[in-house]
Write an enzyme that holds these catalytic residues in place. Structure first.
Site, PDB file in Angstrom:
ATOM      1  N   TYR A   1       0.837  -1.203   0.000  1.00  0.00           N
ATOM      2  CA  TYR A   1       0.000   0.000   0.000  1.00  0.00           C
ATOM      3  C   TYR A   1       0.875   1.257   0.000  1.00  0.00           C
ATOM      4  O   TYR A   1       0.364   2.367  -0.180  1.00  0.00           O
ATOM      5  CB  TYR A   1      -0.925   0.017   1.221  1.00  0.00           C
ATOM      6  CG  TYR A   1      -1.963  -1.074   1.243  1.00  0.00           C
ATOM      7  CD1 TYR A   1      -2.191  -1.892   0.139  1.00  0.00           C
ATOM      8  CD2 TYR A   1      -2.732  -1.299   2.380  1.00  0.00           C
ATOM      9  CE1 TYR A   1      -3.146  -2.904   0.180  1.00  0.00           C
ATOM     10  CE2 TYR A   1      -3.687  -2.301   2.429  1.00  0.00           C
ATOM     11  CZ  TYR A   1      -3.877  -3.099   1.323  1.00  0.00           C
ATOM     12  OH  TYR A   1      -4.829  -4.099   1.368  1.00  0.00           O
TER      13      TYR A   1
ATOM     14  N   SER B   1     -12.650   4.256   2.383  1.00  0.00           N
ATOM     15  CA  SER B   1     -13.155   5.557   1.952  1.00  0.00           C
ATOM     16  C   SER B   1     -12.116   6.621   2.266  1.00  0.00           C
ATOM     17  O   SER B   1     -11.358   6.512   3.236  1.00  0.00           O
ATOM     18  CB  SER B   1     -14.470   5.901   2.653  1.00  0.00           C
ATOM     19  OG  SER B   1     -14.911   7.188   2.262  1.00  0.00           O
TER      20      SER B   1
END
Length: 290
Positions: free
Chosen positions: A22, A238
């Site tokens: 990531y 989100s």
């Protein structure tokens, strides 16, 4: 916006789903340390999940990979460390090693040997528990039936939402005391590089819209409530503080048995995250039904 900054906004967000690939472990680690330093949280309040990437499956590379994550995070341990995918790539510092034709270079996978190296990481105090992600039943059984198994996988992180309810995997994991962690519980982004855009947007489903209207909620909250109510740990993604806050507001209502059955009936065995670019890997997990 880092998840831990949400503490200052009154949102108790303590489960952090991280991974080396990531490329944000430095920022996440900094946020954790800052919030510990200012007294907002204690280390034991944070549940950090790290992931072993495909290029670090050989046993001799497992502990160094975890130690690399810990060094970047500047933490002494992670709470959960999981094999991100059952497919090994050519070892090395290149996360996506490619040949002259631009194809990913695979590596022979020995999941049991990788698992034994992970077990040693628990014994060394580098992680509290171990799990897997995107494993099918056969691959889980390889681990569970491994001679001399010391630590069972506590989780299997898989795609799970109303269009892909995973009933067989749910049943199998429950029988073996493995917790399902559902990624893409709201469907997923519409990124054509890795998502099947032929699949309809989950959050526009008419049934979810109708149930959401009844409870004065949005469809995302209904989809999340559905999974939570059936025992699935959800990790919605989100970038919007407003939506992240809304994702927490699912504990003030219950779906009825009829509503749960109706949502279960939406299952179309639709997998948004197919990873077809690696479908020729010997350990590609999605050829099997579950």
């Amino acid at each position: 916006m880092n998840k831990l900054t949400l503490y200052s906004k009154g949102i108790d967000y303590s489960h952090i789903d991280g991974a080396l690939v990531y490329f944000n472990e430095h920022e996440v680690g900094q946020a954790i340390r800052e919030k510990i330093a200012d007294g907002t949280v204690k280390r034991e309040d944070i549940f950090y999940c790290g992931k072993l990437w495909n290029t670090f499956h050989p046993p001799e590379l497992v502990r160094p990979a975890l130690e690399r994550t810990l060094k970047t995070l500047q933490l002494e341990y992670v709470d959960l460390y999981i094999i991100e995918l059952p497919m090994a790539f050519k070892p090395g510092d290149t996360f996506y090693p490619k040949d002259e034709n631009g194809k990913i270079v695979y590596h022979e996978t020995d999941l049991c040997a990788t698992w034994e190296a992970l077990e040693a990481c628990i014994d060394a105090g580098l992680t509290k528990s171990l799990g897997v992600s995107n494993f099918n039943k056969r691959q889980l059984e390889l681990i569970l039936n491994k001679p001399g198994l010391k630590y069972k996988p506590v989780t299997n992180q898989i795609e799970c939402h109303p269009y892909f309810t995973q009933p067989k995997m749910m049943q199998y994991c429950k029988q073996n005391d493995i917790i399902i962690v559902g990624y893409s519980p709201l469907g997923t982004s519409r990124d054509p590089s890795w998502v099947n855009l032929k699949n309809p947007p989950l959050l526009e489903d008419k049934l979810l819209v109708a149930i959401a209207k009844k409870y004065n909620k949005n469809t995302a909250q209904i989809a999340l409530r559905f999974n939570v109510q059936r025992g699935v740990v959800v990790i919605p993604k989100s970038f919007s503080p407003k939506r992240i806050k809304e994702n927490f507001e699912i504990f003030d209502f219950f779906l009825t048995d009829d509503e749960m059955r109706a949502i279960e009936g939406l299952n179309k065995n639709i997998r948004f995250v197919e990873l077809l670019m690696w479908s020729d890997h010997p350990e590609y997990p999605f050829h099997d039904y579950y």
